[in-house]
Design a protein around this motif. Structure first.
Motif, PDB file in Angstrom:
ATOM      1  N   GLU A   1       0.843  -1.201   0.000  1.00 29.20           N
ATOM      2  CA  GLU A   1       0.000   0.000   0.000  1.00 29.20           C
ATOM      3  C   GLU A   1       0.873   1.245   0.000  1.00 29.20           C
TER       4      GLU A   1
ATOM      5  N   TYR B   1      -0.014   5.533  -0.129  1.00 27.23           N
ATOM      6  CA  TYR B   1      -0.981   6.634  -0.193  1.00 27.23           C
ATOM      7  C   TYR B   1      -2.413   6.113  -0.345  1.00 27.23           C
TER       8      TYR B   1
ATOM      9  N   LEU C   1      -3.372   3.400  -1.783  1.00 26.38           N
ATOM     10  CA  LEU C   1      -3.562   2.626  -3.009  1.00 26.38           C
ATOM     11  C   LEU C   1      -2.704   1.367  -2.951  1.00 26.38           C
TER      12      LEU C   1
ATOM     13  N   GLU D   1       5.498   9.304   0.731  1.00 20.44           N
ATOM     14  CA  GLU D   1       4.184   9.919   0.560  1.00 20.44           C
ATOM     15  C   GLU D   1       4.229  11.429   0.799  1.00 20.44           C
TER      16      GLU D   1
ATOM     17  N   VAL E   1       4.030  13.502  -2.352  1.00 18.16           N
ATOM     18  CA  VAL E   1       2.680  13.690  -2.878  1.00 18.16           C
ATOM     19  C   VAL E   1       1.960  14.770  -2.095  1.00 18.16           C
TER      20      VAL E   1
ATOM     21  N   ALA F   1       4.927   3.804  -7.868  1.00 12.86           N
ATOM     22  CA  ALA F   1       4.019   4.220  -6.801  1.00 12.86           C
ATOM     23  C   ALA F   1       3.879   5.739  -6.728  1.00 12.86           C
TER      24      ALA F   1
ATOM     25  N   THR G   1       0.523   7.533  -8.319  1.00 13.55           N
ATOM     26  CA  THR G   1      -0.285   8.242  -7.329  1.00 13.55           C
ATOM     27  C   THR G   1      -0.525   9.687  -7.762  1.00 13.55           C
TER      28      THR G   1
ATOM     29  N   VAL H   1      -3.291   9.723 -10.092  1.00 12.50           N
ATOM     30  CA  VAL H   1      -4.588   9.493  -9.452  1.00 12.50           C
ATOM     31  C   VAL H   1      -5.099  10.758  -8.770  1.00 12.50           C
ATOM     32  N   VAL H   2      -4.232  11.426  -8.018  1.00 11.42           N
ATOM     33  CA  VAL H   2      -4.696  12.583  -7.241  1.00 11.42           C
ATOM     34  C   VAL H   2      -4.816  13.851  -8.091  1.00 11.42           C
TER      35      VAL H   2
ATOM     36  N   HIS I   1      -4.444   1.312 -11.898  1.00  8.78           N
ATOM     37  CA  HIS I   1      -5.096   2.499 -11.346  1.00  8.78           C
ATOM     38  C   HIS I   1      -5.664   3.417 -12.429  1.00  8.78           C
TER      39      HIS I   1
END
Length: 288
Positions: free
Chosen positions: A80, A82, A84, A100, A103, A127, A131, A134-135, A161
């Motif tokens: 895992e 963040y 996800l 993280e 991010v 990762a 991410t 995604v964000v 994702h």
């Protein structure tokens, strides 16, 4: 008669503890949940369930791998990051919670609807870059690595994702001419930053199992940063941001490297443990 779920977890926890495995009960629970296709909460709710012979054998086989020191993420094939789930495998660095923070800082700098153009240098599993995709649902990114295993893993995670239409994965190193000058708003990277003189501070299991090329930069640990800073300077738009992960003692050295290249507004951010962990810098000439 086969053991109950509770009994097998107790047995494996004790075995892993004897072998000096970190967090043995957690490892036992994660392995059992993985084999049974359930959550750790389900393990508690159905702790008296009698397991089948096949289930017992498979859980014990995975526990043997863990007892030899193999990282849990490699055994179950995911980690895992963040919030996800990411595919990981041997040959790819396992994502860490400290990363993280990059991010989080990018989210502070840019609005969620930003049409951000970014690059993730040394992407590993993808990762960090995935991410970002995604964000920032309107962002477009380029994920770069030299490792074929990492590139394959990053592509799989981009597909998982659903950001593969906006996030491309390409082969290259920090000196590769992959970007047009002044074409990116943001560059992020978690490069290798462990120095050869600092290996005694690294967990033996990390050195034994994870790719050294993603961990060790050279004698000082700073070797990757000068080339990375120059490449970022060329690729960033004026006002663009670079965010780098670093070792806890490298802040002042990295600030000097970035300042010598020409970056301004350099800041060192701490992780949740209070250690210097991320440096951010701005290419002058635009809004910061």
């Amino acid at each position: 008669m086969n053991p109950s779920l509770r009994g097998l977890i107790h047995e494996i926890s004790a075995c892993l503890s004897e072998q000096g495995v970190d967090a043995p009960r957690l490892s036992a629970q994660v392995l059992a949940a993985f084999v049974l296709g359930c959550t750790r909460m389900d393990l508690l709710l159905h702790s008296e369930r009698e397991l089948s012979t096949a289930e017992v054998e498979r859980i014990r086989a995975l526990a043997c791998r863990r007892a030899r020191g193999e990282p849990l993420a490699y055994i179950i094939g995911q980690r895992e990051f963040y919030g996800l789930e990411f595919i990981v495998r041997p040959g790819v660095l396992i994502p860490r919670p400290e990363t993280e923070g990059i991010v989080e800082e990018v989210r502070r700098l840019y609005g969620p609807d930003s049409c951000l153009r970014f690059a993730d240098l040394g992407t590993g599993s993808g990762a960090l870059g995935v991410t970002m995709g995604v964000v920032f649902p309107r962002a477009h990114g380029l994920l770069v690595d030299t490792s074929d295993v990492a590139l394959r893993t990053a592509r799989e995670n981009a597909l998982r994702h659903k950001v593969d239409s906006r996030v491309s994965v390409v082969k290259g190193d920090f000196m590769s001419a992959l970007f047009r000058p002044r074409s990116l708003e943001c560059i992020i990277s978690n490069p290798p930053y462990i120095g050869e003189s600092d290996l005694s501070e690294v967990e033996p299991a990390v050195l034994a199992w994870e790719p050294r090329s993603a961990l060790i930069a050279g004698r000082s640990g700073l070797e990757a940063y000068p080339a990375l800073a120059v490449r970022a300077w060329d690729a960033l738009l004026p006002g663009g941001h670079m965010l780098l992960e670093m070792g806890w003692s490298q802040g002042k050295h990295l600030v000097r490297i970035l300042r010598d290249v020409g970056f301004c507004s350099i800041r060192v951010l701490r992780d949740l443990a209070g250690h210097d962990r991320i440096v951010t810098a701005v290419k002058p000439g635009g809004a910061t």
